[in-house]
Design a protein around this motif. Structure first.
Motif, short mmCIF file in Angstrom:
data_model
loop_
_atom_site.label_atom_id
_atom_site.label_comp_id
_atom_site.label_asym_id
_atom_site.label_seq_id
_atom_site.Cartn_x
_atom_site.Cartn_y
_atom_site.Cartn_z
N ALA A 65 0.75 -1.22 0.02
CA ALA A 65 -0.19 -0.04 0.04
C ALA A 65 0.85 1.30 0.06
O ALA A 65 0.55 2.18 -0.73
N ARG A 66 1.77 1.46 0.71
CA ARG A 66 2.81 2.26 1.15
C ARG A 66 3.41 2.54 -0.69
O ARG A 66 3.60 3.87 -1.02
N ASN A 67 4.00 1.57 -1.10
CA ASN A 67 4.44 1.53 -2.44
C ASN A 67 3.72 2.17 -3.64
O ASN A 67 3.78 3.10 -4.21
N ILE A 68 2.33 1.80 -3.44
CA ILE A 68 1.41 2.41 -4.66
C ILE A 68 0.96 3.71 -4.15
O ILE A 68 0.97 4.42 -5.15
N LEU A 69 1.07 4.10 -3.13
CA LEU A 69 0.65 5.31 -2.52
C LEU A 69 1.81 6.34 -3.13
O LEU A 69 1.63 7.50 -3.42
N LYS A 70 3.06 5.89 -2.83
CA LYS A 70 4.18 6.54 -3.12
C LYS A 70 4.15 6.86 -4.78
O LYS A 70 4.36 8.08 -5.24
N GLN A 71 3.75 5.81 -5.65
CA GLN A 71 3.69 6.02 -6.88
C GLN A 71 2.76 7.03 -7.46
O GLN A 71 2.85 7.56 -8.37
N LEU A 72 1.62 7.21 -6.59
CA LEU A 72 0.49 8.20 -6.94
C LEU A 72 0.81 9.41 -6.18
O LEU A 72 -0.09 10.28 -6.02
N GLN A 73 2.17 9.55 -5.84
CA GLN A 73 2.42 10.86 -4.98
C GLN A 73 1.90 11.28 -3.75
O GLN A 73 1.37 12.39 -3.55
N MET A 74 1.18 10.17 -3.16
CA MET A 74 0.54 10.27 -1.80
C MET A 74 1.08 10.26 -0.73
O MET A 74 0.63 9.99 0.47
N ASP A 75 2.32 9.86 -0.67
CA ASP A 75 3.27 9.40 0.19
C ASP A 75 3.26 10.34 1.40
O ASP A 75 3.72 9.87 2.73
N ARG A 76 3.07 11.55 1.09
CA ARG A 76 2.98 12.63 2.21
C ARG A 76 1.75 12.74 2.79
O ARG A 76 1.70 13.47 3.92
N ARG A 77 0.71 12.01 2.46
CA ARG A 77 -0.55 12.02 3.01
C ARG A 77 -1.23 10.82 3.72
O ARG A 77 -2.15 10.64 3.71
N LEU A 78 -0.16 9.81 4.04
CA LEU A 78 -0.60 8.54 4.43
C LEU A 78 -1.35 8.84 5.59
O LEU A 78 -2.30 7.76 5.80
N ASP A 79 -1.03 9.55 6.59
CA ASP A 79 -2.14 9.79 7.84
C ASP A 79 -2.94 10.47 7.75
O ASP A 79 -3.70 10.97 8.87
N SER A 80 -3.24 11.19 6.68
CA SER A 80 -4.46 12.17 6.49
C SER A 80 -5.89 11.52 6.36
O SER A 80 -6.04 10.42 6.29
N LEU A 81 -6.86 12.09 7.09
CA LEU A 81 -7.99 11.41 6.98
C LEU A 81 -8.68 11.96 5.66
O LEU A 81 -8.18 13.18 5.34
N PRO A 82 -9.69 11.50 4.90
CA PRO A 82 -10.22 11.83 3.71
C PRO A 82 -10.87 13.39 4.02
O PRO A 82 -10.55 14.02 2.95
N ASN A 83 -11.45 13.71 4.84
CA ASN A 83 -11.91 15.32 4.72
C ASN A 83 -10.79 16.20 4.94
O ASN A 83 -10.90 17.53 4.80
N GLU A 84 -9.36 15.61 4.82
CA GLU A 84 -8.35 16.52 5.07
C GLU A 84 -7.65 16.65 3.68
O GLU A 84 -6.68 17.27 3.31
N LEU A 85 -8.45 16.00 2.68
CA LEU A 85 -7.83 15.73 1.19
C LEU A 85 -8.69 16.55 0.33
O LEU A 85 -9.81 16.88 0.32
N SER A 86 -7.86 16.97 -0.82
CA SER A 86 -8.67 17.64 -1.98
C SER A 86 -9.21 16.49 -2.84
O SER A 86 -9.06 15.34 -2.45
N GLY A 87 -10.22 16.95 -3.77
CA GLY A 87 -10.82 15.84 -4.47
C GLY A 87 -9.97 14.91 -5.23
O GLY A 87 -9.84 13.48 -5.32
N GLY A 88 -8.75 15.49 -5.67
CA GLY A 88 -7.85 14.81 -6.51
C GLY A 88 -7.06 13.84 -5.75
O GLY A 88 -6.90 12.65 -6.13
N GLU A 89 -6.77 14.18 -4.57
CA GLU A 89 -5.94 13.33 -3.53
C GLU A 89 -6.92 12.21 -3.15
O GLU A 89 -6.62 11.00 -2.87
N LYS A 90 -8.17 12.54 -2.75
CA LYS A 90 -9.32 11.39 -2.41
C LYS A 90 -9.29 10.22 -3.65
O LYS A 90 -9.38 9.28 -3.59
N GLN A 91 -9.39 10.65 -4.77
CA GLN A 91 -9.42 9.74 -5.95
C GLN A 91 -8.09 9.03 -6.20
O GLN A 91 -8.21 7.99 -6.72
N ARG A 92 -6.87 9.64 -5.71
CA ARG A 92 -5.89 9.06 -6.02
C ARG A 92 -5.85 7.85 -4.96
O ARG A 92 -5.23 6.75 -5.15
N THR A 93 -6.29 8.22 -3.82
CA THR A 93 -6.71 7.21 -2.73
C THR A 93 -7.39 6.00 -3.28
O THR A 93 -7.12 4.88 -3.00
#
Ligand SMILES: Nc1ncnc2c1ncn2[C@@H]1O[C@H](COP(=O)(O)OP(=O)(O)OP(=O)(O)O)[C@@H](O)[C@H]1O
Length: 223
Positions: free
Chosen positions: A121-149
């Motif tokens: 999971a960490r590996n895929i999130l890194k590929q999608l440039q989400m590795d700095r948001r691993l501990d964020s909750l969905p309501n702290e994300l932009s729409g694009g970040e939510k869809q990348r998750t």
């Protein structure tokens, strides 16, 4: 042939039965990109749900990778869904109380080694440039970040097929283009993509395009 539907129909019973899919026949090869257009209520989501093993055909047959889905048990269908298919939606469908990393792992949590799952999971999130948001909750994300998750969650188990139901419908242009770019690069690596959209700008011209009207599926000529 990866997906083969032969004269498939879905009828939702009610006071007035709804013929959501009528006698559709379609074949999709592994690695193809399929655009699906059609007015509201025409059967687009039902088609994705048939391929995703969520809705069963009333008549006709469907096979995936030469495995007939029409006659398998509910348990086998569940296993098919879990192993072969990833789904993304317009409204992301993340769990509000879980972090990004947890959201990605949760569907596979009961079935896989936890350590290996987290590494993947960490590996895929890194590929999608989400590795700095691993501990964020969905309501702290932009729409694009939510869809990348949501994409990370949909591809973690390395499915054969990703079913995308209006995946960019809630996104602005930049985020839409970013999500399409991610889906296209997954497709170039061999993932079969079926994308339902109202938005002509989302259509991938390199794919085949179908229109559904009133449950009838038709391929557009001249791509
Ligand atoms: N579970 C259900 N029970 C009864 N009718 C249903 C059910 N699901 C869908 N339908 C009906 O089947 C038809 C096709 O629905 P579907 O959701 O596949 O359309 P759609 O093209 O995805 O629409 P939209 O673009 O508005 O999402 C519609 O008439 C809908 O009302």
């Amino acid at each position: 042939m990866l997906i083969n539907i032969n004269k498939g129909s879905v009828i939702f019973q009610g006071i007035d039965p709804v013929f959501a899919l009528k006698d559709i026949t379609v074949s999709v090869n592994r690695g193809e990109w399929i655009n699906i257009l059609g007015p509201s209520g025409s059967g687009k989501t039902t088609l994705l749900n048939v391929i995703g093993g969520i809705v069963r055909l009333g008549n006709g047959t469907i096979s995936i990778d030469n495995k007939e889905l029409t006659s398998i048990t509910d348990e086998e269908l569940q296993e098919y869904r879990r192993n072969k298919v990833g789904y993304i939606f317009q409204d992301y469908r993340l769990f509000d109380q879980f972090t990004v990393l947890e959201n990605v792992m949760v569907p596979q949590w009961p079935y896989q080694n936890k350590r290996e799952l987290e590494i993947a999971a960490r590996n895929i999130l890194k590929q999608l440039q989400m590795d700095r948001r691993l501990d964020s909750l969905p309501n702290e994300l932009s729409g694009g970040e939510k869809q990348r998750t949501a994409i990370a969650r949909a591809i973690l188990h390395q499915p054969d097929i990703i079913l995308c139901d209006e995946p960019t419908g809630n996104l602005d242009k930049d985020n839409r283009d970013n999500i399409l770019q991610i889906l296209r690069s997954l497709n170039e690596k061999g993932l079969t993509v079926l994308l339902v959209t109202h938005d002509l700008e989302v259509i991938n011209p390199k794919g085949r395009t179908f229109i559904i009207r009133d449950g009838n599926l038709q391929e557009m000529n001249g791509k």
